[in-house]
Scaffold this active site. Structure first.
Site, PDB file in Angstrom:
ATOM      1  N   SER A 159      27.503  -9.474 -19.756  1.00 16.64           N
ATOM      2  CA  SER A 159      28.316 -10.667 -20.024  1.00 16.64           C
ATOM      3  C   SER A 159      29.020 -10.526 -21.373  1.00 16.64           C
ATOM      4  O   SER A 159      29.782  -9.582 -21.574  1.00 16.64           O
ATOM      5  CB  SER A 159      27.428 -11.917 -19.970  1.00 16.64           C
ATOM      6  N   ASP A 243      27.329 -13.935  -8.779  1.00 22.03           N
ATOM      7  CA  ASP A 243      27.434 -14.405 -10.165  1.00 22.03           C
ATOM      8  C   ASP A 243      28.040 -15.805 -10.198  1.00 22.03           C
ATOM      9  O   ASP A 243      29.175 -16.008  -9.760  1.00 22.03           O
ATOM     10  CB  ASP A 243      28.288 -13.439 -10.977  1.00 22.03           C
ATOM     11  N   ARG A 308      10.697  12.867 -36.573  1.00 23.15           N
ATOM     12  CA  ARG A 308       9.879  12.444 -37.697  1.00 23.15           C
ATOM     13  C   ARG A 308       8.719  11.568 -37.251  1.00 23.15           C
ATOM     14  O   ARG A 308       7.698  11.467 -37.926  1.00 23.15           O
ATOM     15  CB  ARG A 308      10.734  11.672 -38.713  1.00 23.15           C
TER      16      ARG A 308
END
Length: 326
Positions: A159, A243, A308
């Site tokens: 969106s 939607d 790391r």
């Protein structure tokens, strides 16, 4: 006696005046909703509640606004892609944690979640100009990390987040490997006509008709339709056909615009997908679609140095970052 034409003229004038007043006074409140009705602005939970290892990351946008974000890893030595996720307009990043939890499990990736200015624990007030800077600050932070593969940074926006992600991908073709857009609008100008139909004649994007005399008053136009055609990286379009917020036609228009100049685009729709639950209703097909896209366009590469995080499970990039291990 007042004529009918006079009444109509006054009526049209009233609509224009009302539209101007709404746009000037309330447009940010219509576009940005940092706090859901009935809920507090604070995070309802943290990733630890879902047993996710995470790092609190505090950033500074280029204009000095202090921003909060979460960097989440599936495991200390996860070597998958890093997904920079930009949320929808309502609520904060805590409301997306269940989605992110499943994303980590299904895609074997890292996820960086940014709180836009004015959202969650971040300072400031939301605006297009400001959020664009916030997104850039998040990407710049990821590029500087030495515990991820910086050649595999993928932007994922849903969106409003899709509009944010599209601008970031366009502006950083050498830093963003691929872009995923889900249920994203063509522009706020077009959405104004959807949400406020009586303004449709006076405001709209490039494809709309009418004089569009109110367009210049919109401070956050988020014209994704103009941006997406300038993106060179691969793009995956995920569209929920049910939607209820953004018309599904917007996603198809974005795809059609993108393929005019970009052959590495994939459009996939989900018949039962609504604005917020396409990832749920799409089920296994939703996640397989994303995985196939990543496998094709963001393949695994060998890093030249050891992460790391292998050296220190509590490692952080600076004094503002703290890893939390469940």
């Amino acid at each position: 006696m007042v004529s009918l034409w006079s009444v109509l003229a006054y009526g049209v004038g009233g609509v224009i005046v009302a539209g101007v007043a709404l746009l000037v006074a309330f447009q940010e409140k219509l576009v940005y909703v940092p706090v859901l009705p009935g809920l507090a602005k604070a995070y309802a939970l943290t990733p630890a509640r879902l047993r996710l290892a995470y790092e609190d990351v505090w950033l500074r946008s280029s204009d000095g606004v202090r921003l909060h974000s979460w960097f989440i890893k599936l495991s200390p030595n996860c070597t998958g892609p890093t997904i920079l996720f930009f949320q929808e307009n309502a609520g904060n990043i805590a409301h997306r944690l269940e989605f992110v939890r499943i994303m980590l499990q299904r895609l074997h990736c890292n996820v960086f979640m940014l709180s836009y200015r004015g959202y969650g624990a971040s300072d400031g007030y939301p605006s297009q100009h400001g959020i664009t800077k916030d997104a850039q600050a998040a990407l710049d932070h990821l590029i500087q990390r030495d515990d991820i593969d910086t050649s595999r940074i993928v932007v994922f926006g849903r969106s409003l987040g899709g509009a944010v992600g599209a601008v970031l991908a366009r502006n950083n073709p050498d830093k963003v490997s691929a872009l995923i857009l889900e249920n994203t609008f063509t522009s706020i100008l077009d959405m104004a006509g959807v949400l406020l139909p009586f303004l449709k004649w006076f405001i709209g994007g490039s494809s709309s008709k009418g004089p569009k005399i109110l367009n210049r008053l919109v401070r956050s136009p988020w014209s994704t339709i103009d941006v997406v055609g300038q993106i060179k990286q691969p793009i995956l379009f995920l569209s929920g056909l049910q939607d209820e917020m953004v018309p599904p036609s917007h996603m198809r228009l974005l795809y059609n615009k993108a393929i005019e100049s970009n052959s590495e685009c994939l459009f996939v729709d989900f018949p039962n997908g609504m604005h917020m639950d396409t990832w749920l209703s799409g089920g296994d097909r939703y996640w397989r679609t994303i995985q196939i896209f990543l496998d094709q366009y963001v393949p695994q590469t060998r890093r030249s140095s050891q992460s790391r995080i292998d050296e220190d499970n509590n490692g952080s990039n600076d004094g503002n970052n703290t890893f939390h291990w469940p």
